[in-house]
Write a protein that holds these residues in place. Structure first.
Motif, short mmCIF file in Angstrom:
data_model
loop_
_atom_site.label_atom_id
_atom_site.label_comp_id
_atom_site.label_asym_id
_atom_site.label_seq_id
_atom_site.Cartn_x
_atom_site.Cartn_y
_atom_site.Cartn_z
N ILE A 105 0.84 -1.20 0.00
CA ILE A 105 0.00 0.00 0.00
C ILE A 105 0.87 1.25 0.00
N PHE A 106 0.26 2.34 -0.51
CA PHE A 106 0.98 3.59 -0.70
C PHE A 106 0.37 4.72 0.13
N GLY A 107 1.20 5.71 0.42
CA GLY A 107 0.72 6.95 1.01
C GLY A 107 0.14 7.86 -0.07
N GLN A 108 -0.30 9.05 0.39
CA GLN A 108 -0.98 9.98 -0.52
C GLN A 108 -0.02 10.73 -1.43
N GLY A 109 1.26 10.70 -1.09
CA GLY A 109 2.25 11.35 -1.93
C GLY A 109 2.58 12.76 -1.50
N THR A 110 3.79 13.20 -1.84
CA THR A 110 4.26 14.57 -1.61
C THR A 110 4.81 15.11 -2.93
N THR A 111 4.32 16.28 -3.32
CA THR A 111 4.85 16.91 -4.53
C THR A 111 6.03 17.79 -4.16
N LEU A 112 7.16 17.51 -4.76
CA LEU A 112 8.37 18.28 -4.49
C LEU A 112 8.68 19.16 -5.69
N PRO B 39 -6.19 12.45 -8.28
CA PRO B 39 -5.49 13.63 -7.75
C PRO B 39 -5.67 13.76 -6.25
N GLY B 40 -4.56 13.92 -5.54
CA GLY B 40 -4.61 14.10 -4.09
C GLY B 40 -4.86 12.84 -3.29
N MET B 41 -5.03 11.71 -3.97
CA MET B 41 -5.37 10.47 -3.24
C MET B 41 -4.24 9.45 -3.28
N GLY B 42 -3.19 9.74 -3.97
CA GLY B 42 -2.11 8.78 -4.07
C GLY B 42 -2.53 7.56 -4.87
N LEU B 43 -1.85 6.46 -4.64
CA LEU B 43 -2.20 5.20 -5.28
C LEU B 43 -3.00 4.36 -4.29
N ARG B 44 -4.16 3.94 -4.70
CA ARG B 44 -4.99 3.11 -3.84
C ARG B 44 -5.10 1.72 -4.45
N LEU B 45 -4.89 0.72 -3.62
CA LEU B 45 -4.87 -0.66 -4.06
C LEU B 45 -6.28 -1.16 -4.30
N ILE B 46 -6.53 -1.68 -5.49
CA ILE B 46 -7.85 -2.21 -5.83
C ILE B 46 -7.91 -3.70 -5.52
N TYR B 47 -7.05 -4.47 -6.16
CA TYR B 47 -6.92 -5.90 -5.94
C TYR B 47 -5.45 -6.27 -6.09
N TYR B 48 -5.11 -7.38 -5.49
CA TYR B 48 -3.77 -7.90 -5.69
C TYR B 48 -3.81 -9.41 -5.72
N SER B 49 -2.71 -9.97 -6.22
CA SER B 49 -2.59 -11.42 -6.33
C SER B 49 -1.20 -11.80 -5.85
N ALA B 50 -1.14 -12.53 -4.75
CA ALA B 50 0.16 -12.89 -4.18
C ALA B 50 0.83 -13.99 -4.98
N SER B 51 0.04 -14.78 -5.67
CA SER B 51 0.60 -15.85 -6.49
C SER B 51 -0.46 -16.29 -7.49
N GLU B 52 -0.04 -17.06 -8.46
CA GLU B 52 -0.96 -17.57 -9.47
C GLU B 52 -2.08 -18.34 -8.78
N GLY B 53 -3.31 -18.01 -9.15
CA GLY B 53 -4.44 -18.73 -8.59
C GLY B 53 -5.05 -18.08 -7.37
N THR B 54 -4.45 -17.00 -6.86
CA THR B 54 -5.01 -16.31 -5.69
C THR B 54 -5.23 -14.85 -6.00
N THR B 55 -6.33 -14.30 -5.49
CA THR B 55 -6.57 -12.86 -5.58
C THR B 55 -7.18 -12.39 -4.27
N ASP B 56 -6.91 -11.14 -3.92
CA ASP B 56 -7.45 -10.58 -2.68
C ASP B 56 -7.85 -9.14 -2.90
N LYS B 57 -8.85 -8.71 -2.13
CA LYS B 57 -9.30 -7.33 -2.21
C LYS B 57 -8.28 -6.40 -1.57
N GLY B 58 -8.19 -5.22 -2.15
CA GLY B 58 -7.35 -4.18 -1.59
C GLY B 58 -8.18 -3.16 -0.86
N GLU B 59 -7.82 -1.90 -1.00
CA GLU B 59 -8.49 -0.82 -0.26
C GLU B 59 -9.79 -0.37 -0.91
N VAL B 60 -9.87 -0.45 -2.23
CA VAL B 60 -11.05 0.07 -2.93
C VAL B 60 -11.54 -0.91 -4.00
#
Lengths: 116, 112
Positions: A105-112, B39-60
């Protein structure tokens, strides 16, 4: 719960000076990894530096160093001798390791912005 | 070495349409991820897969489904697109828990 917080939406630094970008995290996992990424205006994600929770020394990669304070749960990125090309968004990220899920997981980020 | 390849790079959808974002990596990585960046939210994890054949929910995860087709490919499906899903979507992969993730170039999706 796994959480990453970057409290500085934007930062300015003068060219050739050092700058610190803050990152705090929360986890109950004793084993975790911390990452910093750079995203220039072109949009690609560039990996900068990694710190493991059991690493005894702070990580360094060229002009990048990570000020890791485990007790305070902070992993601040220090950029020395800033360059105009350092102007970008910076993200802190964390992966819990013991759970073996690989969730990153990631934070919201900082613009530099680096001023000439 | 292509790394992580996402298709398409740009897409415009009408509300209610469906589509699948494709992601493939050629680094033999176990873990794969889908993120959205607003914008302003960073990267939010939707889904991920730790290995072939598995998937898990992320944050959104709401409004999305994923398929880990094989070790190389991890697709993200929007069944009924909504304007709130307008975003830049990134796929990433990683070798293991201690390794950095490698990212695709992103897909800019607009839902009108």
């Amino acid at each position: 719960a796994q959480k990453i917080t970057q409290t500085q939406p934007g930062m300015f630094v003068q060219e050739k000076e050092a700058v610190t970008l803050d990152c705090t995290y929360d986890t109950s996992d004793p084993s975790y990894g911390l990452f910093w990424y750079k995203q220039p205006s072109s949009g690609e994600m560039i990996f900068l530096i990694y710190q493991g929770s059991y690493d005894q020394q702070n990580a360094t990669e060229g002009r990048y160093s990570l000020n890791f304070q485990k007790a305070r749960k902070s992993a601040n990125l220090v950029i020395s001798a800033s360059q105009l090309g350092d102007s970008a968004m910076y993200f802190c990220a964390m992966r819990e390791i013991s759970s073996n899920t690989g969730k990153l997981i990631f934070g919201q980020g900082t613009t530099l912005q680096v001023k000439p | 070495n292509a790394g992580v390849t996402q298709t398409p790079k740009f897409q415009v959808l009408k509300t209610g349409q469906s589509m699948t974002l494709q992601c493939a990596q050629d680094m033999n990585h176990n873990s794969m991820y889908w993120y959205r960046q607003d914008p302003g939210m960073g990267l939010r994890l939707i889904y991920y897969s730790a290995s072939e054949g598995t998937t898990d929910k992320g944050e959104v995860p709401n409004g999305y489904n994923v398929s880990r087709l094989n070790k190389r490919e991890f697709s993200l499906r929007l069944e009924s697109a909504a304007p709130s899903q307008t975003s830049v979507y990134f796929c990433a992969s990683a070798e293991g828990a201690f390794a950095e993730a490698f990212f695709g170039q992103g897909t800019r999706l607009t839902v009108v």
